[in-house]
Design a protein around this motif. Structure first.
Motif, PDB file in Angstrom:
ATOM      1  N   PRO A  33      78.216  46.855  21.767  1.00  0.00           N
ATOM      2  CA  PRO A  33      77.775  48.258  21.761  1.00  0.00           C
ATOM      3  C   PRO A  33      78.815  49.201  21.160  1.00  0.00           C
ATOM      4  CG  PRO A  33      77.236  47.221  23.856  1.00  0.00           C
ATOM      5  CD  PRO A  33      78.112  46.264  23.127  1.00  0.00           C
ATOM      6  N   ARG A  34      80.065  49.014  21.510  1.00  0.00           N
ATOM      7  CA  ARG A  34      81.102  49.880  20.943  1.00  0.00           C
ATOM      8  C   ARG A  34      81.299  49.605  19.455  1.00  0.00           C
ATOM      9  NH1 ARG A  34      86.044  50.417  25.421  1.00  0.00           N
ATOM     10  NH2 ARG A  34      84.775  51.382  27.064  1.00  0.00           N
ATOM     11  N   LEU A  35      81.189  48.356  19.054  1.00  0.00           N
ATOM     12  CA  LEU A  35      81.337  48.034  17.636  1.00  0.00           C
ATOM     13  C   LEU A  35      80.243  48.697  16.814  1.00  0.00           C
ATOM     14  CD1 LEU A  35      82.759  46.513  15.378  1.00  0.00           C
ATOM     15  CD2 LEU A  35      81.323  44.521  15.909  1.00  0.00           C
ATOM     16  N   ALA A  36      79.020  48.683  17.323  1.00  0.00           N
ATOM     17  CA  ALA A  36      77.914  49.329  16.611  1.00  0.00           C
ATOM     18  C   ALA A  36      78.164  50.826  16.469  1.00  0.00           C
ATOM     19  CB  ALA A  36      76.603  49.073  17.352  1.00  0.00           C
ATOM     20  N   ALA A  37      78.724  51.434  17.515  1.00  0.00           N
ATOM     21  CA  ALA A  37      79.002  52.870  17.460  1.00  0.00           C
ATOM     22  C   ALA A  37      80.162  53.189  16.529  1.00  0.00           C
ATOM     23  CB  ALA A  37      79.302  53.386  18.870  1.00  0.00           C
ATOM     24  N   ALA A  38      81.131  52.284  16.449  1.00  0.00           N
ATOM     25  CA  ALA A  38      82.353  52.566  15.696  1.00  0.00           C
ATOM     26  C   ALA A  38      82.302  52.096  14.251  1.00  0.00           C
ATOM     27  CB  ALA A  38      83.545  51.910  16.393  1.00  0.00           C
TER      28      ALA A  38
ATOM     29  N   TRP B  36      84.849  59.987  20.871  1.00  0.00           N
ATOM     30  CA  TRP B  36      85.045  60.353  22.282  1.00  0.00           C
ATOM     31  C   TRP B  36      83.705  60.453  23.008  1.00  0.00           C
ATOM     32  CZ3 TRP B  36      83.796  64.815  25.169  1.00  0.00           C
ATOM     33  CH2 TRP B  36      84.389  64.868  26.439  1.00  0.00           C
ATOM     34  N   ARG B  37      82.694  60.929  22.316  1.00  0.00           N
ATOM     35  CA  ARG B  37      81.369  61.046  22.936  1.00  0.00           C
ATOM     36  C   ARG B  37      80.738  59.679  23.184  1.00  0.00           C
ATOM     37  NH1 ARG B  37      77.592  65.525  20.281  1.00  0.00           N
ATOM     38  NH2 ARG B  37      76.437  64.919  22.161  1.00  0.00           N
ATOM     39  N   GLN B  38      81.263  58.642  22.534  1.00  0.00           N
ATOM     40  CA  GLN B  38      80.735  57.288  22.721  1.00  0.00           C
ATOM     41  C   GLN B  38      81.544  56.484  23.739  1.00  0.00           C
ATOM     42  OE1 GLN B  38      77.934  56.236  21.156  1.00  0.00           O
ATOM     43  NE2 GLN B  38      77.784  58.264  20.210  1.00  0.00           N
ATOM     44  N   ARG B  39      82.453  57.145  24.455  1.00  0.00           N
ATOM     45  CA  ARG B  39      83.386  56.416  25.318  1.00  0.00           C
ATOM     46  C   ARG B  39      82.701  55.672  26.455  1.00  0.00           C
ATOM     47  NH1 ARG B  39      82.998  61.557  26.595  1.00  0.00           N
ATOM     48  NH2 ARG B  39      83.100  62.288  28.758  1.00  0.00           N
ATOM     49  N   ALA B  40      81.467  56.052  26.813  1.00  0.00           N
ATOM     50  CA  ALA B  40      80.761  55.379  27.901  1.00  0.00           C
ATOM     51  C   ALA B  40      80.099  54.078  27.451  1.00  0.00           C
ATOM     52  CB  ALA B  40      79.712  56.313  28.499  1.00  0.00           C
TER      53      ALA B  40
END
Length: 371
Positions: free
Chosen positions: A47-52, A37-41
């Motif tokens: 970028p989202r793949l790297a975070a997830a 949730w903190r990575q939602r931005a």
């Protein structure tokens, strides 16, 4: 088909009891959901793949904490976390699915961790899919229910499941009744958790939830029965990452056929993974993979057949369509779905788990009543 003893060589307990491992799983789910949730931005795509990516990998490992006689727990964790949660996270990476909605932290965590889909998101997904079709599909029987109705569905199915488990644990049924009862039990086990959680989330978080199962015993076609996919829309749009407002390719029957077949291929691979978590092997002859691949081919054939009947002016009565669909459904699960479960003793052990759990709950309730 001969039986075998399931063995998952990668199973580990880390020296923890079952209760401690369940607590560890729940703690991880809560922590990972809030971290996501903190990575939602983050921007959709890379970028989202790297975070997830670390979260996705950890979710694939968690079910290995459970094994042996813990068949129900193992499958619950694998379905909830490795399958459903990871598919939702991948949807978020691609700017698709229910996690991209504006949700509060509690709502985001619930949608991420539980087998539920917010009702509004389901409608939006159908509208996106319908934009690629010549005609809008018929809507679901019910887009959402009130919390009270979700709870009533939960109680009603729980009572029915108790009866079904008692029958399976008490009697040795002939093949066809056994198939019918096992199919009903599978539906009830999956549906009960969804209805109960939907009632809880709807009440506590004020988030309308779409029913997970939409009258499956009343479906009038195979396409009605299988109506959700996370693979279909990207193929129809011609891109992995959803870009609102960007035009997609023109409608193509060939593209739709590829999207349908790819959806069922991916589903088959995912379910083979679920079987592997508990048994340490894939289904004999990859029966579960073929189960889903054949459903894709059946849907394509059904569409061609329905179009031919429509052009010929032939109308199939709804009762006949329902009877044919349910007959085909039971034939498919009887040939492809239940043999691997029965061969590994999963249905028998799962029934025993549920029966002993029910007996324990009944004994605890009687003790509390007597106190």
């Amino acid at each position: 088909m001969s039986t075998f003893q399931p063995h998952q060589p990668l199973h580990f307990t880390a020296g923890l009891t079952l209760l401690q491992r369940v607590a560890a799983w729940l703690g991880w789910v809560a922590a990972s959901g809030l971290l996501l949730w903190r990575q939602r931005a983050q921007a959709p795509g890379t970028p989202r793949l790297a975070a997830a990516a670390p979260l996705l990998a950890a979710n694939l490992i968690v079910p290995l904490l459970f094994g042996g006689d813990e068949v129900v727990t193992c499958f619950i964790v694998a379905i909830f976390t490795s399958m459903i949660a990871n598919l939702k996270v991948l949807g978020w990476v691609l700017n698709r699915g229910c996690l991209r909605r504006p949700l509060t932290p509690a709502q985001f965590l619930a949608v991420y961790a539980l087998p539920i889909i917010p009702a509004e998101e389901q409608a939006a997904e159908r509208e996106a899919a319908a934009s690629q079709a010549k005609a809008r599909r018929k809507g679901r029987t019910h887009e959402t229910y009130s919390a009270g109705i979700h709870f009533w569905r939960f109680v009603r199915k729980l009572v029915l499941l108790a009866g079904v488990v008692w029958v399976l644990a008490t009697y040795r049924l002939p093949p066809i009744p056994q198939l019918l009862v096992q199919t009903l039990s599978m539906y009830l086990v999956l549906s009960i958790s969804c209805d109960g959680l939907a009632a809880l989330v709807s009440t506590a978080l004020r988030l309308p939830i779409s029913p997970h199962f939409d009258s499956p015993y009343g479906c009038t076609s195979v396409a009605d029965f299988w109506n959700r996919s996370c693979v279909y829309n990207p193929i129809m749009e011609g891109r992995l990452v959803h870009r609102p407002g960007e035009p997609g390719p023109a409608f193509s029957r060939a593209r739709r056929m590829v999207a349908v077949l790819a959806s069922f291929l991916v589903s088959g691979l995912v379910h083979e993974g679920l079987y592997w978590y508990y048994t340490g092997r894939f289904t004999p002859h990859l029966l579960w993979l073929w189960h889903f691949v054949l459903w894709g081919l059946i849907i394509v054939g059904e569409n061609v057949g329905r179009r031919a009947l429509r052009d010929a002016g032939i109308v199939v009565p709804l009762w006949a369509a329902t009877a044919l669909t349910l007959t085909l459904l039971h034939a498919m699960v009887g040939l492809f779905w239940f043999p691997p479960l029965n061969q590994a003793g999963i249905m028998q052990l799962g029934t025993a788990n549920l029966y002993s759990g029910w007996q324990g709950a009944k004994a605890a309730a009687l003790r509390a009543w007597g106190a």
